[in-house]
Scaffold this motif. Sequence first.
Motif, PDB file in Angstrom:
ATOM      1  N   THR A 161      74.337  26.235 -10.400  1.00 15.76           N
ATOM      2  CA  THR A 161      73.216  27.094 -10.003  1.00 15.76           C
ATOM      3  C   THR A 161      71.840  26.470 -10.237  1.00 15.76           C
ATOM      4  OG1 THR A 161      73.328  28.179 -12.179  1.00 15.76           O
ATOM      5  CG2 THR A 161      74.502  29.233 -10.342  1.00 15.76           C
ATOM      6  N   TRP A 162      71.806  25.237 -10.730  1.00 15.67           N
ATOM      7  CA  TRP A 162      70.520  24.569 -10.939  1.00 15.67           C
ATOM      8  C   TRP A 162      69.754  24.458  -9.623  1.00 15.67           C
ATOM      9  CZ3 TRP A 162      67.838  20.337  -9.236  1.00 15.67           C
ATOM     10  CH2 TRP A 162      66.786  19.871 -10.038  1.00 15.67           C
ATOM     11  N   GLY A 163      70.473  24.141  -8.567  1.00 10.43           N
ATOM     12  CA  GLY A 163      69.839  23.958  -7.263  1.00 10.43           C
ATOM     13  C   GLY A 163      69.194  25.227  -6.735  1.00 10.43           C
ATOM     14  N   ILE A 164      69.927  26.344  -6.774  1.00  6.15           N
ATOM     15  CA  ILE A 164      69.365  27.576  -6.208  1.00  6.15           C
ATOM     16  C   ILE A 164      68.239  28.132  -7.081  1.00  6.15           C
ATOM     17  CG2 ILE A 164      71.468  28.188  -4.964  1.00  6.15           C
ATOM     18  CD1 ILE A 164      72.040  30.285  -7.128  1.00  6.15           C
ATOM     19  N   THR A 165      68.267  27.811  -8.370  1.00 12.29           N
ATOM     20  CA  THR A 165      67.180  28.255  -9.247  1.00 12.29           C
ATOM     21  C   THR A 165      65.871  27.584  -8.858  1.00 12.29           C
ATOM     22  OG1 THR A 165      68.690  28.699 -11.083  1.00 12.29           O
ATOM     23  CG2 THR A 165      66.385  28.327 -11.644  1.00 12.29           C
ATOM     24  N   ASN A 166      65.944  26.324  -8.487  1.00  8.62           N
ATOM     25  CA  ASN A 166      64.749  25.621  -8.024  1.00  8.62           C
ATOM     26  C   ASN A 166      64.423  25.960  -6.570  1.00  8.62           C
ATOM     27  OD1 ASN A 166      63.689  23.383 -10.083  1.00  8.62           O
ATOM     28  ND2 ASN A 166      65.896  23.621 -10.346  1.00  8.62           N
ATOM     29  N   GLU A 167      65.453  26.183  -5.782  1.00  5.87           N
ATOM     30  CA  GLU A 167      65.231  26.476  -4.361  1.00  5.87           C
ATOM     31  C   GLU A 167      64.503  27.800  -4.160  1.00  5.87           C
ATOM     32  OE1 GLU A 167      67.692  27.008  -0.140  1.00  5.87           O
ATOM     33  OE2 GLU A 167      68.765  26.453  -1.979  1.00  5.87           O
ATOM     34  N   ILE A 168      64.845  28.813  -4.949  1.00 10.40           N
ATOM     35  CA  ILE A 168      64.202  30.113  -4.771  1.00 10.40           C
ATOM     36  C   ILE A 168      62.702  30.017  -5.079  1.00 10.40           C
ATOM     37  CG2 ILE A 168      64.611  30.984  -7.123  1.00 10.40           C
ATOM     38  CD1 ILE A 168      65.221  33.715  -5.890  1.00 10.40           C
ATOM     39  N   THR A 169      62.362  29.202  -6.075  1.00  9.73           N
ATOM     40  CA  THR A 169      60.948  28.963  -6.375  1.00  9.73           C
ATOM     41  C   THR A 169      60.275  28.246  -5.213  1.00  9.73           C
ATOM     42  OG1 THR A 169      61.411  28.790  -8.745  1.00  9.73           O
ATOM     43  CG2 THR A 169      59.334  27.863  -7.972  1.00  9.73           C
ATOM     44  N   GLY A 170      60.943  27.222  -4.707  1.00 16.42           N
ATOM     45  CA  GLY A 170      60.372  26.437  -3.619  1.00 16.42           C
ATOM     46  C   GLY A 170      60.133  27.251  -2.360  1.00 16.42           C
ATOM     47  N   ARG A 171      61.100  28.072  -1.999  1.00 18.05           N
ATOM     48  CA  ARG A 171      60.954  28.889  -0.790  1.00 18.05           C
ATOM     49  C   ARG A 171      59.824  29.908  -0.948  1.00 18.05           C
ATOM     50  NH1 ARG A 171      64.826  28.421   3.076  1.00 18.05           N
ATOM     51  NH2 ARG A 171      66.677  27.195   2.542  1.00 18.05           N
ATOM     52  N   SER A 172      59.731  30.491  -2.127  1.00 15.99           N
ATOM     53  CA  SER A 172      58.649  31.448  -2.379  1.00 15.99           C
ATOM     54  C   SER A 172      57.294  30.754  -2.327  1.00 15.99           C
ATOM     55  CB  SER A 172      58.842  32.117  -3.750  1.00 15.99           C
ATOM     56  OG  SER A 172      60.049  32.840  -3.798  1.00 15.99           O
ATOM     57  N   LEU A 173      57.220  29.578  -2.930  1.00 17.90           N
ATOM     58  CA  LEU A 173      55.954  28.846  -2.987  1.00 17.90           C
ATOM     59  C   LEU A 173      55.501  28.402  -1.598  1.00 17.90           C
ATOM     60  CD1 LEU A 173      53.820  27.792  -4.947  1.00 17.90           C
ATOM     61  CD2 LEU A 173      55.132  25.677  -5.133  1.00 17.90           C
ATOM     62  N   ILE A 174      56.433  27.963  -0.783  1.00 15.70           N
ATOM     63  CA  ILE A 174      56.077  27.545   0.574  1.00 15.70           C
ATOM     64  C   ILE A 174      55.513  28.719   1.364  1.00 15.70           C
ATOM     65  CG2 ILE A 174      57.043  26.820   2.795  1.00 15.70           C
ATOM     66  CD1 ILE A 174      58.911  24.961   1.207  1.00 15.70           C
ATOM     67  N   LYS A 175      56.156  29.868   1.258  1.00 16.42           N
ATOM     68  CA  LYS A 175      55.673  31.041   1.992  1.00 16.42           C
ATOM     69  C   LYS A 175      54.301  31.471   1.492  1.00 16.42           C
ATOM     70  CE  LYS A 175      56.367  34.057   5.212  1.00 16.42           C
ATOM     71  NZ  LYS A 175      56.528  33.630   6.618  1.00 16.42           N
ATOM     72  N   ILE A 176      54.104  31.428   0.188  1.00 16.29           N
ATOM     73  CA  ILE A 176      52.798  31.761  -0.385  1.00 16.29           C
ATOM     74  C   ILE A 176      51.737  30.790   0.127  1.00 16.29           C
ATOM     75  CG2 ILE A 176      51.471  31.714  -2.543  1.00 16.29           C
ATOM     76  CD1 ILE A 176      53.982  32.884  -3.922  1.00 16.29           C
ATOM     77  N   GLU A 220      51.680  29.146   2.894  1.00 19.54           N
ATOM     78  CA  GLU A 220      51.416  29.346   4.323  1.00 19.54           C
ATOM     79  C   GLU A 220      50.378  30.432   4.568  1.00 19.54           C
ATOM     80  OE1 GLU A 220      55.266  30.167   5.878  1.00 19.54           O
ATOM     81  OE2 GLU A 220      55.849  28.050   6.033  1.00 19.54           O
ATOM     82  N   LEU A 221      50.282  31.382   3.645  1.00 19.45           N
ATOM     83  CA  LEU A 221      49.301  32.457   3.789  1.00 19.45           C
ATOM     84  C   LEU A 221      47.908  32.003   3.380  1.00 19.45           C
ATOM     85  CD1 LEU A 221      51.385  35.472   2.421  1.00 19.45           C
ATOM     86  CD2 LEU A 221      50.924  34.878   4.804  1.00 19.45           C
ATOM     87  N   GLY A 222      47.816  30.915   2.634  1.00 20.97           N
ATOM     88  CA  GLY A 222      46.526  30.342   2.281  1.00 20.97           C
ATOM     89  C   GLY A 222      45.809  31.074   1.167  1.00 20.97           C
ATOM     90  N   GLY A 223      44.596  30.586   0.870  1.00 27.11           N
ATOM     91  CA  GLY A 223      43.794  31.155  -0.204  1.00 27.11           C
ATOM     92  C   GLY A 223      42.676  32.022   0.335  1.00 27.11           C
TER      93      GLY A 223
END
Length: 244
Positions: free
Chosen positions: A167-182, A184-187
């Motif tokens: 589960t090491w991979g999905i623990t990092n992947e969920i962070t990555g997917r959330s961060l990418i979406k965040i 994309e919305l910009g500051g």
Amino acid sequence: MDFLNQRKKYKVNCMLCGEDLVYGESYEDVDCIYCNNKFNSNVTCKDGHYVCDSCHSLKGVELILTYCKSTDKTNPIEIAVDIMKSKNFYMHGPEHHFLVPAALITSYYNNIGETSELKEKGLLIAKKRSEDIKGGFCGFYGNCGAAVGTGIFMSIITSTTPLTKKTWGITNEITGRSLIKISELGGPRCCKRNLFTAIRQATEFVDKKLNVKLYDYEDFKIVCDFSKLNSECIGKECPYNLYK
């Protein structure tokens, strides 16, 4: 810390005076206006007031723990909104870094019918880990604390450690997917927008990877009712704008 109750506090900007925060490039020694402890920081308000992360988050963290331990709600967005509507929860701040994993942990364990003891244990671990995510992490470190919070959540419910294989991979992947979406919305930063985005992305990820649906994310419309408190709100460019 009764001293936090002895002065008027503002829900936005400086807790003491309400003035805008100033983010500098250089770090200076400052004293927290509430606990009087010394810190090295690059953030004060225009009048020079500094509030440390612990004092800023104290009331909010207590509220998160109390609410999440007792609620039987299963929708993590509703859990987070209930907490954020409190007068003791501010528009921005590092308490959101704990709220993301707390809302997700509460939702997950309530959905699968797990014991309250396990939920409380998970919440306390999330609280401890989220304390390492400083205020302003998004702009200064390029890693929004709301996204990191989704990784904290996944790590806790899967008992993942640095040495875990499965589960090491999905623990990092969920962070990555959330961060990418965040990203994309910009500051500029908005703790509410980033929280909504992180929880929404985490919910879809958990559904697909763990086959647990925290809420009906395809049809549930997230609407932000906090924009009036945010002078940097991007308005109708925000996907959660009330009037969009």
